[in-house]
Scaffold this active site. Structure first.
Site, PDB file in Angstrom:
ATOM      1  N   GLU A  38      34.570  23.187  29.653  1.00  0.00           N
ATOM      2  CA  GLU A  38      35.267  22.465  30.728  1.00  0.00           C
ATOM      3  C   GLU A  38      36.375  21.587  30.134  1.00  0.00           C
ATOM      4  O   GLU A  38      36.115  20.791  29.210  1.00  0.00           O
ATOM      5  CB  GLU A  38      34.246  21.594  31.473  1.00  0.00           C
ATOM      6  CG  GLU A  38      34.754  21.159  32.835  1.00  0.00           C
ATOM      7  CD  GLU A  38      33.769  20.205  33.504  1.00  0.00           C
ATOM      8  OE1 GLU A  38      34.215  19.399  34.315  1.00  0.00           O
ATOM      9  OE2 GLU A  38      32.559  20.270  33.179  1.00  0.00           O
ATOM     10  N   GLU A  41      46.071   6.584  18.269  1.00  0.00           N
ATOM     11  CA  GLU A  41      45.444   7.888  17.979  1.00  0.00           C
ATOM     12  C   GLU A  41      45.357   8.110  16.472  1.00  0.00           C
ATOM     13  O   GLU A  41      44.391   8.682  15.967  1.00  0.00           O
ATOM     14  CB  GLU A  41      46.274   9.022  18.599  1.00  0.00           C
ATOM     15  CG  GLU A  41      46.224   9.045  20.112  1.00  0.00           C
ATOM     16  CD  GLU A  41      47.110  10.132  20.709  1.00  0.00           C
ATOM     17  OE1 GLU A  41      47.545  11.045  19.979  1.00  0.00           O
ATOM     18  OE2 GLU A  41      47.373  10.061  21.925  1.00  0.00           O
ATOM     19  N   HIS A  60      42.588  13.307  23.276  1.00  0.00           N
ATOM     20  CA  HIS A  60      43.220  13.312  24.598  1.00  0.00           C
ATOM     21  C   HIS A  60      43.730  11.901  24.893  1.00  0.00           C
ATOM     22  O   HIS A  60      42.999  10.930  24.694  1.00  0.00           O
ATOM     23  CB  HIS A  60      42.205  13.747  25.658  1.00  0.00           C
ATOM     24  CG  HIS A  60      42.787  13.762  27.032  1.00  0.00           C
ATOM     25  ND1 HIS A  60      43.632  14.771  27.462  1.00  0.00           N
ATOM     26  CD2 HIS A  60      42.697  12.884  28.061  1.00  0.00           C
ATOM     27  CE1 HIS A  60      44.018  14.510  28.691  1.00  0.00           C
ATOM     28  NE2 HIS A  60      43.474  13.374  29.089  1.00  0.00           N
TER      29      HIS A  60
HETATM   30  C1  GRF Z   1      48.959  13.432  21.311  1.00  0.00           C
HETATM   31  O1  GRF Z   1      49.467  12.528  22.216  1.00  0.00           O
HETATM   32  C2  GRF Z   1      47.571  13.857  21.720  1.00  0.00           C
HETATM   33  O2  GRF Z   1      46.888  12.890  22.433  1.00  0.00           O
HETATM   34  C3  GRF Z   1      47.827  15.061  22.586  1.00  0.00           C
HETATM   35  O3  GRF Z   1      48.941  15.693  21.998  1.00  0.00           O
HETATM   36  C4  GRF Z   1      49.735  14.735  21.310  1.00  0.00           C
HETATM   37  C5  GRF Z   1      49.976  15.272  19.921  1.00  0.00           C
HETATM   38  O4  GRF Z   1      50.881  14.496  19.203  1.00  0.00           O
HETATM   39  N1  GRF Z   1      46.646  15.887  22.644  1.00  0.00           N
HETATM   40  P1  GRF Z   1      51.212  14.857  17.674  1.00  0.00           P
HETATM   41  O5  GRF Z   1      51.754  16.287  17.663  1.00  0.00           O
HETATM   42  O6  GRF Z   1      49.979  14.716  16.885  1.00  0.00           O
HETATM   43  O7  GRF Z   1      52.275  13.874  17.290  1.00  0.00           O
END
Ligand code: GRF
Length: 215
Positions: free
Chosen positions: A143, A174, A109
């Site tokens: 949740e 990420e 997230h």
């Molecule tokens: C990411 O920003 C993640 O945080 C959210 O959805 C997006 C997915 O990006 N849950 P990708 O498809 O992996 O480029």
């Protein structure tokens, strides 16, 4: 897990996190299937290029969330996963789906949870005057965006940041923490202990272990 951890990834779009997880697959885990609710998700092409099995189940063909989720469960279970990874999967999941995979279902997230569950997290962090933002990998519980955290990437908010520039840096971060979290789970270093706690090597995760600073 004695053999490689079998990972199934659920996507709806670009799949850049899927790509990072594929690129960093190791002797500890392998991606055995990619499921999308959208036939035109670019992530499906990434999976095919990596010779990973794919499936598309469109939510539009189902009357309600539960029957859609049950169709997904059937497909996912056929791949016999040890871990199910939500990577930009843009559907809200039923409690039945979440409980079916409880303890082996994770999500990423784009915020430092518990701050900013839901949408528009980058703009919300900027308008709140926050100095830091980031992303959280967490176990999924019924949740929304509330399950126990595994790792967080902390990104500094610069004075000149727009929601877009901040989002771009968080997205890059990420790609570091998501494969890391998958690797830890595959190595049995991390387990979900309860609806609010994660253990790292048998101990509750400390704040230092949880947060990775990326700029
Ligand atoms: C990411 O920003 C993640 O945080 C959210 O959805 C997006 C997915 O990006 N849950 P990708 O498809 O992996 O480029």
């Amino acid at each position: 897990m004695s053999s490689r951890c079998r990972v199934v990834v659920l996507i709806s779009g670009s799949g850049s996190n899927l790509q990072a997880i594929l690129d960093q697959a190791s002797s500890h885990y392998e991606v055995v299937g990619v499921l999308s609710n959208k036939a035109d998700a670019f992530g499906l092409i990434r999976a095919e290029k990596a010779n990973i099995a794919t499936a598309v189940i469109s939510h539009k063909h189902f009357e309600d969330r539960l029957s859609f989720d049950q169709a997904m469960i059937e497909k996912i279970d056929a791949w016999q996963p040890d871990l199910v990874v939500l990577a930009g999967f843009m559907r809200i999941l039923t409690e039945q789906f979440v409980n079916h995979y409880l303890g082996k279902l994770i999500n990423i997230h784009p915020s430092l949870l518990p701050k900013y569950p839901g949408l528009d997290t980058h703009a919300r962090a900027i308008s709140a005057g926050d100095t830091e933002h980031g992303a959280t990998v967490h176990y999924v519980t019924p949740e929304l965006d509330a399950g126990p955290s595994i790792v967080q990437a902390v990104v500094k908010i610069e004075a000149e940041d727009s929601a877009e520039s901040l989002q771009a840096r968080v997205h890059k971060a990420e790609h570091k923490i998501y494969p890391q979290a998958v690797q830890w789970i595959a190595q049995n270093k991390v387990v979900m202990h309860s609806a609010s706690s994660t253990l790292f090597e048998g101990e509750p995760i400390s704040d230092e272990q949880l947060k990775v600073r990326v700029n």
